[in-house]
Design a protein around this motif. Structure first.
Motif, mmCIF file in Angstrom:
data_model
loop_
_atom_site.group_PDB
_atom_site.id
_atom_site.type_symbol
_atom_site.label_atom_id
_atom_site.label_comp_id
_atom_site.label_asym_id
_atom_site.label_seq_id
_atom_site.Cartn_x
_atom_site.Cartn_y
_atom_site.Cartn_z
ATOM 1 N N LEU A 146 0.850 -1.160 0.006
ATOM 2 C CA LEU A 146 0.004 -0.174 0.082
ATOM 3 C C LEU A 146 0.903 1.196 -0.040
ATOM 4 O O LEU A 146 0.648 2.331 -0.742
ATOM 5 C CB LEU A 146 -0.947 0.185 1.291
ATOM 6 N N ALA A 147 1.928 1.199 0.769
ATOM 7 C CA ALA A 147 2.857 2.495 0.860
ATOM 8 C C ALA A 147 3.455 2.487 -0.553
ATOM 9 O O ALA A 147 3.568 3.999 -0.918
ATOM 10 C CB ALA A 147 4.003 2.060 2.017
ATOM 11 N N ALA A 148 3.883 1.819 -1.293
ATOM 12 C CA ALA A 148 4.326 1.807 -2.567
ATOM 13 C C ALA A 148 3.183 2.508 -3.602
ATOM 14 O O ALA A 148 3.707 3.285 -4.508
ATOM 15 C CB ALA A 148 4.380 0.603 -3.256
ATOM 16 N N LYS A 149 1.947 2.228 -3.265
ATOM 17 C CA LYS A 149 0.812 3.023 -4.012
ATOM 18 C C LYS A 149 0.486 4.358 -3.610
ATOM 19 O O LYS A 149 0.275 5.230 -4.463
ATOM 20 C CB LYS A 149 -0.133 2.272 -4.105
ATOM 21 N N GLU A 150 0.676 4.618 -2.409
ATOM 22 C CA GLU A 150 0.102 5.920 -1.534
ATOM 23 C C GLU A 150 0.968 6.879 -1.193
ATOM 24 O O GLU A 150 0.505 7.994 -1.073
ATOM 25 C CB GLU A 150 -0.997 5.201 -0.367
ATOM 26 N N LEU A 151 2.280 6.626 -1.110
ATOM 27 C CA LEU A 151 3.120 7.471 -0.485
ATOM 28 C C LEU A 151 3.995 7.874 -1.587
ATOM 29 O O LEU A 151 4.332 7.361 -2.496
ATOM 30 C CB LEU A 151 4.031 6.868 0.670
ATOM 31 N N ASN A 152 4.688 9.397 -1.390
ATOM 32 C CA ASN A 152 5.281 9.930 -2.257
ATOM 33 C C ASN A 152 7.021 10.215 -1.846
ATOM 34 O O ASN A 152 7.839 10.840 -2.339
ATOM 35 C CB ASN A 152 4.877 11.432 -2.573
ATOM 36 N N ILE A 153 7.188 9.778 -0.658
ATOM 37 C CA ILE A 153 8.689 9.864 0.103
ATOM 38 C C ILE A 153 9.113 8.482 0.326
ATOM 39 O O ILE A 153 8.267 7.452 0.345
ATOM 40 C CB ILE A 153 8.613 10.755 1.174
ATOM 41 N N PRO A 154 10.332 8.329 0.588
ATOM 42 C CA PRO A 154 11.111 6.978 0.811
ATOM 43 C C PRO A 154 10.502 6.277 2.156
ATOM 44 O O PRO A 154 10.011 7.174 2.742
ATOM 45 C CB PRO A 154 12.397 7.348 0.965
ATOM 46 N N TYR A 155 10.410 4.952 2.185
ATOM 47 C CA TYR A 155 9.866 4.387 3.406
ATOM 48 C C TYR A 155 10.827 3.342 3.612
ATOM 49 O O TYR A 155 11.280 2.512 2.709
ATOM 50 C CB TYR A 155 8.563 4.054 3.531
ATOM 51 N N LEU A 156 10.820 2.883 4.867
ATOM 52 C CA LEU A 156 11.740 1.854 5.251
ATOM 53 C C LEU A 156 10.549 0.741 5.862
ATOM 54 O O LEU A 156 9.406 1.070 6.176
ATOM 55 C CB LEU A 156 12.440 2.048 6.709
ATOM 56 N N ALA A 157 10.915 -0.553 5.687
ATOM 57 C CA ALA A 157 10.253 -1.771 6.097
ATOM 58 C C ALA A 157 10.598 -2.087 7.487
ATOM 59 O O ALA A 157 11.719 -2.229 7.690
ATOM 60 C CB ALA A 157 10.286 -2.840 5.141
ATOM 61 N N SER A 158 9.590 -1.978 8.451
ATOM 62 C CA SER A 158 9.975 -2.278 9.824
ATOM 63 C C SER A 158 8.928 -3.247 10.460
ATOM 64 O O SER A 158 7.696 -3.364 10.156
ATOM 65 C CB SER A 158 9.805 -1.131 10.725
ATOM 66 N N GLY A 159 9.407 -4.193 11.051
ATOM 67 C CA GLY A 159 8.672 -5.419 11.545
ATOM 68 C C GLY A 159 8.746 -6.800 10.794
ATOM 69 O O GLY A 159 8.481 -6.818 9.678
ATOM 70 N N GLY A 160 9.014 -8.075 11.418
ATOM 71 C CA GLY A 160 9.217 -9.004 10.805
ATOM 72 C C GLY A 160 10.495 -9.424 10.028
ATOM 73 O O GLY A 160 10.790 -10.438 9.137
ATOM 74 N N ILE A 161 11.507 -8.363 9.853
ATOM 75 C CA ILE A 161 12.746 -8.502 9.241
ATOM 76 C C ILE A 161 13.711 -8.834 10.250
ATOM 77 O O ILE A 161 14.153 -8.373 10.960
ATOM 78 C CB ILE A 161 13.194 -7.073 8.415
ATOM 79 N N ALA A 162 14.723 -9.911 9.631
ATOM 80 C CA ALA A 162 15.873 -10.125 10.465
ATOM 81 C C ALA A 162 17.062 -11.002 9.759
ATOM 82 O O ALA A 162 17.938 -11.091 10.220
ATOM 83 C CB ALA A 162 15.437 -11.143 11.691
ATOM 84 N N ASP A 163 16.705 -11.122 8.332
ATOM 85 C CA ASP A 163 17.790 -11.578 7.572
ATOM 86 C C ASP A 163 17.607 -11.080 5.975
ATOM 87 O O ASP A 163 16.854 -10.174 5.760
ATOM 88 C CB ASP A 163 17.446 -13.340 7.420
ATOM 89 N N GLY A 164 18.511 -11.610 5.144
ATOM 90 C CA GLY A 164 18.333 -11.043 3.800
ATOM 91 C C GLY A 164 17.214 -11.199 3.181
ATOM 92 O O GLY A 164 16.970 -10.531 1.984
ATOM 93 N N ARG A 165 16.634 -12.532 3.410
ATOM 94 C CA ARG A 165 15.521 -12.592 2.882
ATOM 95 C C ARG A 165 14.284 -11.482 2.899
ATOM 96 O O ARG A 165 13.619 -11.060 1.972
ATOM 97 C CB ARG A 165 14.748 -14.071 2.932
ATOM 98 N N GLY A 166 14.225 -11.286 4.281
ATOM 99 C CA GLY A 166 13.200 -10.228 4.506
ATOM 100 C C GLY A 166 13.518 -8.722 4.020
ATOM 101 O O GLY A 166 12.914 -8.065 3.613
ATOM 102 N N PHE A 167 14.859 -8.502 3.758
ATOM 103 C CA PHE A 167 15.449 -7.437 3.456
ATOM 104 C C PHE A 167 15.180 -7.352 2.091
ATOM 105 O O PHE A 167 14.663 -6.568 1.287
ATOM 106 C CB PHE A 167 16.997 -7.245 3.686
ATOM 107 N N ALA A 168 15.487 -8.191 1.174
ATOM 108 C CA ALA A 168 15.166 -8.497 -0.319
ATOM 109 C C ALA A 168 13.782 -8.283 -0.483
ATOM 110 O O ALA A 168 13.241 -7.451 -1.590
ATOM 111 C CB ALA A 168 15.679 -9.630 -0.734
ATOM 112 N N GLY A 169 12.752 -8.907 0.323
ATOM 113 C CA GLY A 169 11.539 -8.908 -0.001
ATOM 114 C C GLY A 169 11.096 -7.440 0.230
ATOM 115 O O GLY A 169 10.029 -6.945 -0.511
#
Length: 330
Positions: free
Chosen positions: A165-188
């Protein structure tokens, strides 16, 4: 292959990995180690008892790294609120130019930081709040999915959907937070449009993290089912580690009529959580942890962790290139 995004350019860092603010954990040794490794380390202002102590923490961090680091200021509901303005002023006076903000009514704080030519990263758990922060002039948003430790909001929306949703709705950069602890989550996260990731629980379980080794080992031995939500009936949901105290809180909240804060005040005392990290007793009090405890199985240095995540992203992206091949032109 370097991972270069708008976040690395705005923050002046090598890798778009941010160590989020964490009460009792965001201390100089951790923040400096993350920054030295190429990410952005963050000091937690309210871990310090007063603005003068924050000043000393900033100076201590500077002795450990010459690279950029930030300060987190979280606005919490309180009968006697901390001196937020004092913490903000001291950090700016000490030359900090990157701030992570979170909580209710951040407008005045954001306005002050922008007047001082600072970069503001604001944490949000809904797209609605993210749009409001965007209007206030923040530079980067941190989109917190339901998987995160601490306060995930009251709408229970997972990161996978929030990021799309953020990719569709926001106009500034965003970080993903929550549920990320490895490269797979980072790449996703990058695939979902994020310009980087914000991690808390993963950085708790590193060599430089200031918490007791017993707690780090407890995280390593945990599963993704070992967290629980408290304060649901108080409409101030928090994800914490599942232990004797948190389950007692849940039990009280499940009683007919729920629980008032006065009923659980002593159980959820922040000071008891601090003792958990100092003493190594995981059952002494409430302590924050995300579902990523189920992904964490080692205690690396911050450099080892960040370098490994970079390599994993490169391998995953390379693998996807093999899956998604362009059709040959006729």
């Amino acid at each position: 292959m370097p991972i270069t995004t708008s976040v690395t350019r705005i923050l002046g860092i090598r890798v778009p990995i941010v160590q989020g603010g964490m009460q009792w954990v965001g201390l100089p040794q951790l923040a400096a180690a993350v920054s030295e490794a190429g990410g952005l380390g963050i000091l937690t202002a309210l871990t310090q008892p007063n603005p003068a102590a924050l000043r000393e923490a900033i100076r201590a961090t500077r002795k450990l790294t010459s690279k950029p680091f930030g300060v987190n200021i979280t606005l919490l509901p309180s009968i006697n609120p901390p001196d937020y303005e004092g913490y903000a002023r001291v950090a700016v006076e000490e030359g900090v130019r990157i701030f992570e903000t979170a909580g209710n009514n951040p407008g005045p704080l954001i306005k002050y930081f922008k007047s001082q030519n600072c970069v503001v990263v604001h944490k949000c758990t809904t797209i609605r709040h993210a749009k409001s922060a965007q209007k206030l002039g923040v530079d980067i948003l941190s989109i917190d999915g339901f998987e995160c430790a601490g306060h995930p909001g009251e709408e229970d929306i997972g990161g996978l959907l929030l990021l799309a949703l953020a990719a569709k709705e926001l106009n500034i950069p965003y970080l993903a937070s929550g549920g990320i602890a490895d490269g797979r989550g980072f790449a996703g996260a990058l695939a979902l449009g994020a310009a980087g990731v914000n991690m808390g629980t993963r950085f708790m379980c590193t060599v430089e993290s200031p918490i007791h080794e017993n707690i780090k080992n407890k995280i390593v031995g945990s599963k993704e089912t070992d967290t629980v939500h408290i304060f649901r009936t108080l409409h101030n949901t928090a994800r914490v580690f599942k232990n004797k105290v948190s389950m007692e809180v849940v039990s009280l909240e499940r009683q007919p009529g729920g629980a008032k804060f006065e009923d659980i005040r002593e159980l959820v005392s922040g000071q008891r959580g601090k003792v958990v990290y100092e003493s190594g007793d995981p059952d002494y009090g409430i302590w924050s942890a995300g579902v990523t405890v189920g992904l964490i199985n080692d205690i690396p240095t911050c450099k080892e962790l960040i370098d490994r995540m970079e390599r994993e992203v490169e391998d995953i992206v390379g693998g996807l290139n093999k899956v998604v091949s362009s059709k040959a032109k006729l």
